[in-house]
Design an enzyme around this catalytic site. Structure first.
Site, short mmCIF file in Angstrom:
data_model
loop_
_atom_site.label_atom_id
_atom_site.label_comp_id
_atom_site.label_asym_id
_atom_site.label_seq_id
_atom_site.Cartn_x
_atom_site.Cartn_y
_atom_site.Cartn_z
N ALA A 187 35.69 74.06 26.35
CA ALA A 187 34.42 74.67 25.97
C ALA A 187 34.42 74.91 24.46
CB ALA A 187 34.23 75.98 26.73
N HIS A 188 33.31 75.44 23.94
CA HIS A 188 33.18 75.70 22.50
C HIS A 188 32.85 77.18 22.31
CE1 HIS A 188 31.68 75.53 18.38
NE2 HIS A 188 32.19 74.32 18.29
N PRO A 189 33.48 77.84 21.34
CA PRO A 189 33.28 79.29 21.20
C PRO A 189 31.86 79.72 20.85
CG PRO A 189 34.54 78.41 19.35
CD PRO A 189 34.46 77.33 20.38
#
Length: 225
Positions: free
Chosen positions: A78-80
């Site tokens: 995922a991406h922050p």
């Protein structure tokens, strides 16, 4: 590096020797820079490269975020600060990663892939900040839709909608990938097929010399290769 790599369950080693490779690439770039400088000034250079310094340089963004009070969390693929961004599984078990980085892309995904064109009107999904805040629900909506479609159906819809996506390939998938270029190298145990050098020099086909056997001196051609 390990502290920000992996999933919530714990830190992970990167899947290849990234510190060694990164340090070698940094040294290579520094040597080329020194050669250019020598060609202009006639002066040589004394170059020092450490693995620690290379990784500290590469970790600039997460370090500055941590020092600003926003320490990165391990969230797998995922991406922050982007949602939806991550791996979702098709009905036939194929993992597909998507990256939605603008409101235009989000609206297109909702309309053409999720078939929920009104979803962007919901305040919980109205912009990137809200989607990240409601990541679990955002991801569930995408995951449920992906789970209802086959890999081929999803790839067709994503491509038609011009959504950024990638399949999560195994090593077996890489071995047969249509974009994988190979180069053959003679070794004492027979020919080995390696991934070709990444740089493509037009008009100059690259090849490696043979790997010498134990006790065998490399020929000038082998050394050059």
């Amino acid at each position: 590096l390990a502290s920000i790599t992996g999933g919530p369950e714990g830190p992970s080693r990167v899947g290849m020797s990234i510190v060694d490779v990164a340090t070698g690439a940094t040294a290579h770039a520094a040597i080329l820079e020194a050669l250019i400088k020598r060609g202009r000034t006639g002066e040589g250079a004394d170059i020092r490269i450490s693995m620690f310094d290379v990784m500290a340089d590469w970790l600039t963004v997460p370090l500055l975020n941590a020092e600003a009070g926003n320490a990165p969390k391990r969230i797998g693929l995922a991406h922050p600060s982007i949602a939806p961004y991550g791996v979702f599984t098709s009905k036939d078990g194929k993992d597909i990663l998507i990256s939605i980085q603008s409101e235009r892309e989000w609206k297109t995904l909702c309309a053409k892939v999720l078939e929920q064109p009104a979803l962007p009107d919901d305040p919980r999904f109205a912009n990137m900040v809200e989607r990240v805040r409601n990541r679990a629900l955002t991801d569930k909506i995408v995951a449920d839709r992906f789970a209802a479609l086959s890999r081929d159906e999803l790839l067709t819809k994503l491509a038609a909608a011009d959504i950024a996506f990638a399949e999560v390939n195994s090593m077996a998938d890489l071995a047969t990938h249509p974009h994988l270029r190979r180069i053959e190298v003679d070794t004492p145990n027979g020919v080995v097929s390696y991934p070709a050098p990444a740089a493509i020099v037009v008009g100059d086909d690259r090849r490696y010399g043979a790997v010498p056997a134990i006790g065998e001196a490399a020929s000038p051609h082998q050394q050059k290769g």
